[in-house]
Write a protein that holds these residues in place. Structure first.
Motif, short mmCIF file in Angstrom:
data_model
loop_
_atom_site.label_atom_id
_atom_site.label_comp_id
_atom_site.label_asym_id
_atom_site.label_seq_id
_atom_site.Cartn_x
_atom_site.Cartn_y
_atom_site.Cartn_z
N THR A 4 0.85 -1.18 0.00
CA THR A 4 0.00 0.00 0.00
C THR A 4 0.89 1.23 0.00
O THR A 4 1.86 1.29 0.75
CB THR A 4 -0.88 0.02 1.26
OG1 THR A 4 -1.69 -1.14 1.28
CG2 THR A 4 -1.77 1.25 1.29
N MET A 5 0.56 2.20 -0.84
CA MET A 5 1.37 3.42 -0.86
C MET A 5 1.15 4.19 0.43
O MET A 5 0.03 4.50 0.80
CB MET A 5 1.03 4.31 -2.04
CG MET A 5 1.86 5.59 -2.03
SD MET A 5 1.46 6.75 -3.30
CE MET A 5 2.52 6.17 -4.59
N PHE A 6 2.24 4.48 1.11
CA PHE A 6 2.19 5.26 2.34
C PHE A 6 2.41 6.73 2.05
O PHE A 6 1.79 7.59 2.66
CB PHE A 6 3.27 4.74 3.31
CG PHE A 6 3.36 5.52 4.57
CD1 PHE A 6 2.35 5.46 5.53
CD2 PHE A 6 4.45 6.34 4.83
CE1 PHE A 6 2.43 6.18 6.70
CE2 PHE A 6 4.54 7.06 6.00
CZ PHE A 6 3.53 6.98 6.94
N GLY A 7 3.29 7.03 1.11
CA GLY A 7 3.58 8.42 0.81
C GLY A 7 4.69 8.53 -0.21
O GLY A 7 5.16 7.54 -0.75
N ILE A 8 5.08 9.75 -0.45
CA ILE A 8 6.16 10.06 -1.38
C ILE A 8 7.21 10.84 -0.59
O ILE A 8 6.88 11.79 0.11
CB ILE A 8 5.66 10.89 -2.57
CG1 ILE A 8 4.57 10.11 -3.33
CG2 ILE A 8 6.81 11.26 -3.50
CD1 ILE A 8 3.85 10.94 -4.37
N ALA A 9 8.47 10.43 -0.71
CA ALA A 9 9.56 11.08 0.01
C ALA A 9 10.47 11.82 -0.96
O ALA A 9 10.74 11.33 -2.05
CB ALA A 9 10.36 10.05 0.80
N PHE A 10 10.92 13.00 -0.57
CA PHE A 10 11.80 13.83 -1.37
C PHE A 10 13.11 14.04 -0.63
O PHE A 10 13.10 14.31 0.57
CB PHE A 10 11.19 15.22 -1.59
CG PHE A 10 10.00 15.25 -2.48
CD1 PHE A 10 10.12 15.63 -3.80
CD2 PHE A 10 8.75 14.92 -1.99
CE1 PHE A 10 9.01 15.67 -4.62
CE2 PHE A 10 7.63 14.96 -2.80
CZ PHE A 10 7.77 15.32 -4.13
N THR A 48 -8.94 12.41 -1.70
CA THR A 48 -9.13 13.80 -2.13
C THR A 48 -7.88 14.65 -1.99
O THR A 48 -7.75 15.65 -2.69
CB THR A 48 -10.28 14.47 -1.35
OG1 THR A 48 -10.00 14.40 0.05
CG2 THR A 48 -11.61 13.79 -1.64
N THR A 49 -6.97 14.31 -1.08
CA THR A 49 -5.78 15.14 -0.89
C THR A 49 -4.52 14.54 -1.46
O THR A 49 -3.53 15.24 -1.61
CB THR A 49 -5.53 15.42 0.61
OG1 THR A 49 -5.23 14.19 1.27
CG2 THR A 49 -6.71 16.09 1.26
N GLY A 50 -4.52 13.25 -1.74
CA GLY A 50 -3.32 12.58 -2.24
C GLY A 50 -2.48 12.05 -1.09
O GLY A 50 -2.84 12.18 0.08
#
Length: 118
Positions: A4-10, A48-50
């Protein structure tokens, strides 16, 4: 089983600076405790927020084009481009082709993203 996608890291030089920029762009809040090393842009309902966005300090700077970037959409390309520039984005290129129009911008640390007229 699946992931499951938890988030995106930069990777960033200044996590709080870039985190504040993206929080403002997306109309979200920067989580408490943001500093130069780590910052998180909070989410609401992911539908709705990504996804959650996290920013982490690394010693090296950006040296090449992004392999992944955000595509943002707007009905008012001029006004939204102005708003993003006011937040600290810079225009990289303005593209019109085959009836499509988008502007590639860069965030305060040079990470490119596209703003697409819909």
């Amino acid at each position: 089983m699946s992931s499951t996608m938890f988030g995106i890291a930069f990777d960033t030089h200044d996590a709080a600076l870039v985190g504040r920029f993206w929080a403002a762009v997306l109309g979200r809040q920067l989580a408490d405790g943001a500093d130069t090393d780590n910052a998180v842009v909070e989410t609401g309902a992911i539908a709705t927020t990504g996804p959650r966005l996290a920013f982490h300090h690394v010693p090296e700077g950006k040296t090449v084009k992004n392999r992944v970037h955000f595509d943002l959409a707007t009905t008012d390309l001029d006004s939204e481009t102005d708003r993003l520039q006011h937040l600290g984005a810079t225009i990289v290129r303005d593209v019109s082709e085959n009836g499509n129009h988008w502007i590639t911008l860069a965030d305060p640390e040079g990470n490119e993203f596209d703003l697409i007229r819909i």
